[in-house]
Design a protein around this motif. Sequence first.
Motif, PDB file in Angstrom:
ATOM      1  N   UNK A   1      11.257  15.980   9.415  1.00 34.21           N
ATOM      2  CA  UNK A   1      10.363  14.945   9.943  1.00 34.21           C
ATOM      3  C   UNK A   1       9.112  15.525  10.600  1.00 34.21           C
ATOM      4  N   UNK A   2       9.052  16.834  10.731  1.00 35.34           N
ATOM      5  CA  UNK A   2       7.864  17.485  11.282  1.00 35.34           C
ATOM      6  C   UNK A   2       6.921  17.958  10.179  1.00 35.34           C
ATOM      7  N   UNK A   3       7.258  17.653   8.928  1.00 37.24           N
ATOM      8  CA  UNK A   3       6.465  18.104   7.794  1.00 37.24           C
ATOM      9  C   UNK A   3       5.389  17.080   7.433  1.00 37.24           C
ATOM     10  N   UNK A   4       4.147  17.515   7.453  1.00 38.57           N
ATOM     11  CA  UNK A   4       3.040  16.647   7.045  1.00 38.57           C
ATOM     12  C   UNK A   4       3.177  16.265   5.577  1.00 38.57           C
ATOM     13  N   UNK A   5       3.686  17.170   4.768  1.00 39.88           N
ATOM     14  CA  UNK A   5       3.882  16.886   3.348  1.00 39.88           C
ATOM     15  C   UNK A   5       4.871  15.739   3.157  1.00 39.88           C
ATOM     16  N   UNK A   6       5.959  15.756   3.894  1.00 36.41           N
ATOM     17  CA  UNK A   6       6.966  14.691   3.786  1.00 36.41           C
ATOM     18  C   UNK A   6       6.350  13.354   4.164  1.00 36.41           C
ATOM     19  N   UNK A   7       5.633  13.286   5.304  1.00 37.47           N
ATOM     20  CA  UNK A   7       5.041  12.018   5.745  1.00 37.47           C
ATOM     21  C   UNK A   7       3.975  11.531   4.766  1.00 37.47           C
ATOM     22  N   UNK A   8       3.195  12.434   4.221  1.00 39.95           N
ATOM     23  CA  UNK A   8       2.187  12.044   3.227  1.00 39.95           C
ATOM     24  C   UNK A   8       2.846  11.495   1.968  1.00 39.95           C
ATOM     25  N   UNK A   9       3.906  12.143   1.527  1.00 39.40           N
ATOM     26  CA  UNK A   9       4.612  11.680   0.341  1.00 39.40           C
ATOM     27  C   UNK A   9       5.289  10.334   0.592  1.00 39.40           C
ATOM     28  N   UNK A  10       5.812  10.123   1.790  1.00 35.89           N
ATOM     29  CA  UNK A  10       6.402   8.822   2.134  1.00 35.89           C
ATOM     30  C   UNK A  10       5.341   7.731   2.074  1.00 35.89           C
ATOM     31  N   UNK A  11       4.131   8.034   2.546  1.00 32.86           N
ATOM     32  CA  UNK A  11       3.034   7.063   2.468  1.00 32.86           C
ATOM     33  C   UNK A  11       2.700   6.745   1.016  1.00 32.86           C
ATOM     34  N   UNK A  12       2.693   7.759   0.158  1.00 31.02           N
ATOM     35  CA  UNK A  12       2.421   7.546  -1.266  1.00 31.02           C
ATOM     36  C   UNK A  12       3.516   6.693  -1.896  1.00 31.02           C
ATOM     37  N   UNK A  13       4.764   6.976  -1.586  1.00 34.25           N
ATOM     38  CA  UNK A  13       5.879   6.211  -2.138  1.00 34.25           C
ATOM     39  C   UNK A  13       5.793   4.750  -1.697  1.00 34.25           C
ATOM     40  N   UNK A  14       5.535   4.530  -0.412  1.00 33.57           N
ATOM     41  CA  UNK A  14       5.443   3.162   0.094  1.00 33.57           C
ATOM     42  C   UNK A  14       4.297   2.378  -0.505  1.00 33.57           C
ATOM     43  N   UNK A  15       3.137   2.995  -0.551  1.00 32.98           N
ATOM     44  CA  UNK A  15       1.981   2.283  -1.100  1.00 32.98           C
ATOM     45  C   UNK A  15       2.123   2.087  -2.612  1.00 32.98           C
ATOM     46  N   UNK A  16       2.726   3.033  -3.294  1.00 35.44           N
ATOM     47  CA  UNK A  16       2.930   2.894  -4.733  1.00 35.44           C
ATOM     48  C   UNK A  16       3.958   1.821  -5.048  1.00 35.44           C
ATOM     49  N   UNK A  17       5.016   1.755  -4.254  1.00 37.45           N
ATOM     50  CA  UNK A  17       6.023   0.712  -4.463  1.00 37.45           C
ATOM     51  C   UNK A  17       5.412  -0.665  -4.239  1.00 37.45           C
ATOM     52  N   UNK A  18       4.593  -0.787  -3.212  1.00 35.98           N
ATOM     53  CA  UNK A  18       3.911  -2.057  -2.951  1.00 35.98           C
ATOM     54  C   UNK A  18       2.960  -2.399  -4.093  1.00 35.98           C
ATOM     55  N   UNK A  19       2.197  -1.413  -4.544  1.00 38.28           N
ATOM     56  CA  UNK A  19       1.289  -1.629  -5.664  1.00 38.28           C
ATOM     57  C   UNK A  19       2.024  -2.025  -6.932  1.00 38.28           C
ATOM     58  N   UNK A  20       3.167  -1.394  -7.179  1.00 36.35           N
ATOM     59  CA  UNK A  20       3.961  -1.734  -8.359  1.00 36.35           C
ATOM     60  C   UNK A  20       4.466  -3.169  -8.272  1.00 36.35           C
TER      61      UNK A  20
ATOM     62  N   UNK B   1       0.925  -1.610 -13.085  1.00 42.04           N
ATOM     63  CA  UNK B   1       2.335  -1.379 -12.789  1.00 42.04           C
ATOM     64  C   UNK B   1       2.738   0.035 -13.205  1.00 42.04           C
ATOM     65  N   UNK B   2       2.332   0.437 -14.415  1.00 38.15           N
ATOM     66  CA  UNK B   2       2.641   1.783 -14.892  1.00 38.15           C
ATOM     67  C   UNK B   2       2.000   2.862 -14.044  1.00 38.15           C
ATOM     68  N   UNK B   3       0.759   2.634 -13.645  1.00 34.81           N
ATOM     69  CA  UNK B   3       0.067   3.618 -12.797  1.00 34.81           C
ATOM     70  C   UNK B   3       0.757   3.748 -11.440  1.00 34.81           C
ATOM     71  N   UNK B   4       1.168   2.612 -10.883  1.00 34.36           N
ATOM     72  CA  UNK B   4       1.842   2.632  -9.585  1.00 34.36           C
ATOM     73  C   UNK B   4       3.195   3.331  -9.684  1.00 34.36           C
ATOM     74  N   UNK B   5       3.917   3.084 -10.767  1.00 39.28           N
ATOM     75  CA  UNK B   5       5.206   3.768 -10.939  1.00 39.28           C
ATOM     76  C   UNK B   5       5.025   5.272 -11.105  1.00 39.28           C
ATOM     77  N   UNK B   6       3.976   5.671 -11.802  1.00 34.11           N
ATOM     78  CA  UNK B   6       3.691   7.096 -11.962  1.00 34.11           C
ATOM     79  C   UNK B   6       3.413   7.742 -10.604  1.00 34.11           C
ATOM     80  N   UNK B   7       2.631   7.076  -9.771  1.00 34.63           N
ATOM     81  CA  UNK B   7       2.350   7.588  -8.429  1.00 34.63           C
ATOM     82  C   UNK B   7       3.619   7.631  -7.580  1.00 34.63           C
ATOM     83  N   UNK B   8       4.465   6.623  -7.726  1.00 32.18           N
ATOM     84  CA  UNK B   8       5.719   6.581  -6.975  1.00 32.18           C
ATOM     85  C   UNK B   8       6.613   7.765  -7.342  1.00 32.18           C
TER      86      UNK B   8
END
Length: 70
Positions: free
Chosen positions: A14-33, A45-52
């Motif tokens: 939880x102290x990893x900036x990479x983990x938090x950044x990736x969580x933000x990408x997953x959340x925003x991509x799931x919402x976009x999908x 939809x396909x682009x959002x799933x690819x990002x997810x």
Amino acid sequence: MTDVMNGNDAKPFWASQTIWSAIAVVGSSATGAWLAWKASDMAAFGAALTALVGGLNAIVGRLRATQPIA
């Protein structure tokens, strides 16, 4: 926290900036999908799933990493 495999001091995940950044990408991509699905926009939809998948891969890769980047 100590990394048992390497004997190195390791920060918790939880102290990893990479983990938090990736969580933000997953959340925003799931919402976009979801929004793209609701709007029947299959290209978005396909682009959002690819990002997810990329965000999930970043999390898995970071958790599996054993060496720092030089």
